[in-house]
Write a protein that holds these residues in place. Sequence first.
Motif, PDB file in Angstrom:
ATOM      1  N   ASN A  58       0.826  -1.207   0.000  1.00 26.22           N
ATOM      2  CA  ASN A  58       0.000   0.000   0.000  1.00 26.22           C
ATOM      3  C   ASN A  58       0.859   1.255   0.000  1.00 26.22           C
ATOM      4  N   ILE A  59       1.956   1.223   0.756  1.00 26.86           N
ATOM      5  CA  ILE A  59       2.876   2.357   0.746  1.00 26.86           C
ATOM      6  C   ILE A  59       3.450   2.538  -0.655  1.00 26.86           C
ATOM      7  N   GLY A  60       3.863   1.428  -1.271  1.00 24.99           N
ATOM      8  CA  GLY A  60       4.443   1.493  -2.600  1.00 24.99           C
ATOM      9  C   GLY A  60       3.499   2.016  -3.659  1.00 24.99           C
ATOM     10  N   HIS A  61       2.205   1.784  -3.486  1.00 26.98           N
ATOM     11  CA  HIS A  61       1.211   2.216  -4.474  1.00 26.98           C
ATOM     12  C   HIS A  61       0.392   3.421  -3.998  1.00 26.98           C
ATOM     13  N   SER A  62       0.838   4.058  -2.934  1.00 25.83           N
ATOM     14  CA  SER A  62       0.071   5.162  -2.353  1.00 25.83           C
ATOM     15  C   SER A  62       0.158   6.445  -3.172  1.00 25.83           C
ATOM     16  N   ASN A  63       1.143   6.533  -4.078  1.00 24.59           N
ATOM     17  CA  ASN A  63       1.377   7.763  -4.843  1.00 24.59           C
ATOM     18  C   ASN A  63       1.623   8.937  -3.893  1.00 24.59           C
ATOM     19  N   TYR A  64       2.339   8.661  -2.802  1.00 16.40           N
ATOM     20  CA  TYR A  64       2.578   9.704  -1.805  1.00 16.40           C
ATOM     21  C   TYR A  64       4.020   9.637  -1.334  1.00 16.40           C
TER      22      TYR A  64
END
Length: 251
Positions: A187-193
Amino acid sequence: MTHVSLLDLTWYQVVAFGLAYFSAIYLLLGALTLWLTRRVLPMLGHGSVLDRRAVPTGQLAREWRLSALSIVIFGTGLLVPWWLLKLGWARIDDQAGALQIALEVLALTLWNEVHFYANHRLLHTRWFKRFHLPHHRSVVTTPWATYSFHPLEAVLLGNVILLPMVLHDFSLPALLALPIISLVFNNIGHSNYDFLPGAAHDRWWLNGARRHHLHHACYSGNFGFMLPFMDRWFGTNLSPDAALARRAARP
């Protein structure tokens, strides 16, 4: 649940638990990631969105559809480790203490990095890349891109637990923790943040968001999961400006 109670389960009880477990952690952690990156952190003035372009029309529906299929594969896939237990090829350690469980979680987390890198590199070869393209259709990533896989990719990534179970008698808490840790990192990797704006290096695991964003933007390099050591060892890490250079080279 003890080793005996696991063996007493029927196959459809195992599948029902798997579907409920993966659905629950996916929805809860995905929603938490969106809440943190779209509400809490911007309100606190910490971090920033990496790619400010709008999510293309239809992307979220596709991500949800493929994610649901991946959850079905992961949930029913629990039958394989359950069969390993039934056949006696693997065992659950019911006597593990807190220190052993912590060490097992650490070992599984590091193994997850190695396993992901190997399979991710495989999925970028000319023989398998067509099975990875559905995931890369999410250029502006969202937490719901996390499980947005072709079924073959879901099978490859979902077998991460099998080899460790054959080699070592893990505790049940450690085995159950791995999908949660994997999903948090994903989720961190795909958070776009960007959780660590201004950080000059990529050694912190929270910088995995920046590293994986570059992978989606460039479709090459940064094949690791959340930690950078595999990309460093094999020389596949991308420079921080890789996406800008790629965009500038396009006509």
